[in-house]
Design a protein around this motif. Structure first.
Motif, PDB file in Angstrom:
ATOM      1  N   ARG A 275       0.839  -1.209   0.000  1.00 12.61           N
ATOM      2  CA  ARG A 275       0.000   0.000   0.000  1.00 12.61           C
ATOM      3  C   ARG A 275       0.867   1.249   0.000  1.00 12.61           C
ATOM      4  NH1 ARG A 275      -4.807  -0.550   4.202  1.00 12.61           N
ATOM      5  NH2 ARG A 275      -3.602   1.159   5.045  1.00 12.61           N
ATOM      6  N   THR A 276       1.914   1.237   0.821  1.00 14.04           N
ATOM      7  CA  THR A 276       2.804   2.396   0.911  1.00 14.04           C
ATOM      8  C   THR A 276       3.472   2.681  -0.430  1.00 14.04           C
ATOM      9  OG1 THR A 276       3.212   1.946   3.246  1.00 14.04           O
ATOM     10  CG2 THR A 276       4.802   3.348   2.118  1.00 14.04           C
ATOM     11  N   ALA A 277       3.978   1.639  -1.080  1.00  7.98           N
ATOM     12  CA  ALA A 277       4.638   1.824  -2.377  1.00  7.98           C
ATOM     13  C   ALA A 277       3.654   2.342  -3.420  1.00  7.98           C
ATOM     14  CB  ALA A 277       5.266   0.521  -2.847  1.00  7.98           C
ATOM     15  N   ALA A 278       2.432   1.819  -3.415  1.00  6.95           N
ATOM     16  CA  ALA A 278       1.422   2.276  -4.378  1.00  6.95           C
ATOM     17  C   ALA A 278       1.119   3.753  -4.176  1.00  6.95           C
ATOM     18  CB  ALA A 278       0.149   1.440  -4.250  1.00  6.95           C
ATOM     19  N   LEU A 279       1.019   4.187  -2.919  1.00  8.76           N
ATOM     20  CA  LEU A 279       0.739   5.599  -2.637  1.00  8.76           C
ATOM     21  C   LEU A 279       1.918   6.490  -3.006  1.00  8.76           C
ATOM     22  CD1 LEU A 279      -1.151   5.189   0.743  1.00  8.76           C
ATOM     23  CD2 LEU A 279      -2.125   5.936  -1.455  1.00  8.76           C
ATOM     24  N   GLU A 280       3.133   6.029  -2.729  1.00  7.29           N
ATOM     25  CA  GLU A 280       4.318   6.809  -3.108  1.00  7.29           C
ATOM     26  C   GLU A 280       4.411   6.927  -4.627  1.00  7.29           C
ATOM     27  OE1 GLU A 280       7.480   4.689  -1.186  1.00  7.29           O
ATOM     28  OE2 GLU A 280       7.092   5.649   0.754  1.00  7.29           O
ATOM     29  N   ASN A 281       4.148   5.839  -5.334  1.00  2.56           N
ATOM     30  CA  ASN A 281       4.172   5.870  -6.799  1.00  2.56           C
ATOM     31  C   ASN A 281       3.067   6.762  -7.346  1.00  2.56           C
ATOM     32  OD1 ASN A 281       6.338   4.113  -6.782  1.00  2.56           O
ATOM     33  ND2 ASN A 281       5.094   2.296  -7.109  1.00  2.56           N
ATOM     34  N   LEU A 282       1.914   6.774  -6.669  1.00  4.38           N
ATOM     35  CA  LEU A 282       0.818   7.640  -7.094  1.00  4.38           C
ATOM     36  C   LEU A 282       1.209   9.102  -6.949  1.00  4.38           C
ATOM     37  CD1 LEU A 282      -2.109   7.968  -8.067  1.00  4.38           C
ATOM     38  CD2 LEU A 282      -2.792   7.918  -5.656  1.00  4.38           C
ATOM     39  N   ASP A 283       1.836   9.455  -5.828  1.00  4.43           N
ATOM     40  CA  ASP A 283       2.282  10.846  -5.643  1.00  4.43           C
ATOM     41  C   ASP A 283       3.224  11.271  -6.765  1.00  4.43           C
ATOM     42  OD1 ASP A 283       0.800  11.293  -3.348  1.00  4.43           O
ATOM     43  OD2 ASP A 283       2.453  10.808  -1.982  1.00  4.43           O
ATOM     44  N   GLU A 284       4.154  10.384  -7.124  1.00  6.04           N
ATOM     45  CA  GLU A 284       5.090  10.690  -8.204  1.00  6.04           C
ATOM     46  C   GLU A 284       4.358  10.828  -9.540  1.00  6.04           C
ATOM     47  OE1 GLU A 284       9.108   8.946 -10.359  1.00  6.04           O
ATOM     48  OE2 GLU A 284       8.200   7.814  -8.725  1.00  6.04           O
ATOM     49  N   ALA A 285       3.417   9.932  -9.806  1.00  7.73           N
ATOM     50  CA  ALA A 285       2.669   9.982 -11.064  1.00  7.73           C
ATOM     51  C   ALA A 285       1.839  11.257 -11.163  1.00  7.73           C
ATOM     52  CB  ALA A 285       1.771   8.753 -11.195  1.00  7.73           C
ATOM     53  N   ILE A 286       1.254  11.675 -10.052  1.00  5.36           N
ATOM     54  CA  ILE A 286       0.447  12.909 -10.054  1.00  5.36           C
ATOM     55  C   ILE A 286       1.346  14.112 -10.325  1.00  5.36           C
ATOM     56  CG2 ILE A 286      -0.869  14.474  -8.573  1.00  5.36           C
ATOM     57  CD1 ILE A 286      -2.115  11.935  -7.323  1.00  5.36           C
ATOM     58  N   GLU A 287       2.498  14.162  -9.693  1.00  5.91           N
ATOM     59  CA  GLU A 287       3.425  15.277  -9.902  1.00  5.91           C
ATOM     60  C   GLU A 287       3.876  15.347 -11.359  1.00  5.91           C
ATOM     61  OE1 GLU A 287       5.202  18.712  -9.152  1.00  5.91           O
ATOM     62  OE2 GLU A 287       3.974  17.631  -7.708  1.00  5.91           O
ATOM     63  N   LEU A 288       4.226  14.202 -11.928  1.00  2.00           N
ATOM     64  CA  LEU A 288       4.656  14.172 -13.332  1.00  2.00           C
ATOM     65  C   LEU A 288       3.515  14.581 -14.267  1.00  2.00           C
ATOM     66  CD1 LEU A 288       6.791  10.915 -13.271  1.00  2.00           C
ATOM     67  CD2 LEU A 288       7.626  13.267 -13.499  1.00  2.00           C
ATOM     68  N   THR A 289       2.302  14.167 -13.926  1.00  2.00           N
ATOM     69  CA  THR A 289       1.141  14.542 -14.736  1.00  2.00           C
ATOM     70  C   THR A 289       0.911  16.044 -14.682  1.00  2.00           C
ATOM     71  OG1 THR A 289       0.112  12.379 -14.401  1.00  2.00           O
ATOM     72  CG2 THR A 289      -1.342  14.185 -15.050  1.00  2.00           C
ATOM     73  N   LYS A 290       1.013  16.628 -13.484  1.00  2.00           N
ATOM     74  CA  LYS A 290       0.850  18.084 -13.345  1.00  2.00           C
ATOM     75  C   LYS A 290       1.898  18.836 -14.155  1.00  2.00           C
ATOM     76  CE  LYS A 290      -1.326  18.182  -8.793  1.00  2.00           C
ATOM     77  NZ  LYS A 290      -1.155  18.558  -7.386  1.00  2.00           N
ATOM     78  N   GLU A 291       3.153  18.370 -14.100  1.00  2.00           N
ATOM     79  CA  GLU A 291       4.223  19.020 -14.864  1.00  2.00           C
ATOM     80  C   GLU A 291       3.955  18.928 -16.360  1.00  2.00           C
ATOM     81  OE1 GLU A 291       7.983  17.337 -13.763  1.00  2.00           O
ATOM     82  OE2 GLU A 291       7.719  17.867 -11.650  1.00  2.00           O
TER      83      GLU A 291
END
Length: 68
Positions: free
Chosen positions: A33-49
């Protein structure tokens, strides 16, 4: 402190976890769960950029695109 984000966590049949940010529609996964959430945060940041860098399409520069 809450960020106010609605995130759906799904435990997949193979033991991996999927995380989906409901507002943006961005999803990611990880072996925990922790890894999925960390990866989601990264994916959201990259999407925003990527969305911030989106520019309007250039004007056509070819004679066959000229208005008649």
């Amino acid at each position: 402190m809450s960020t106010g984000r609605e995130i759906r966590l799904i435990e997949e049949g193979d033991g991996w976890w999927s995380a989906v940010d409901e507002e943006t529609g961005v999803a990611s996964q990880g072996p925990s769960r922790t890894a999925a959430l960390e990866n989601l945060d990264e994916a959201i940041e990259l999407t925003k950029e990527a969305r911030a860098e989106d520019t309007a399409a250039p004007e056509p520069d070819a004679p066959w695109f000229e208005d008649s």
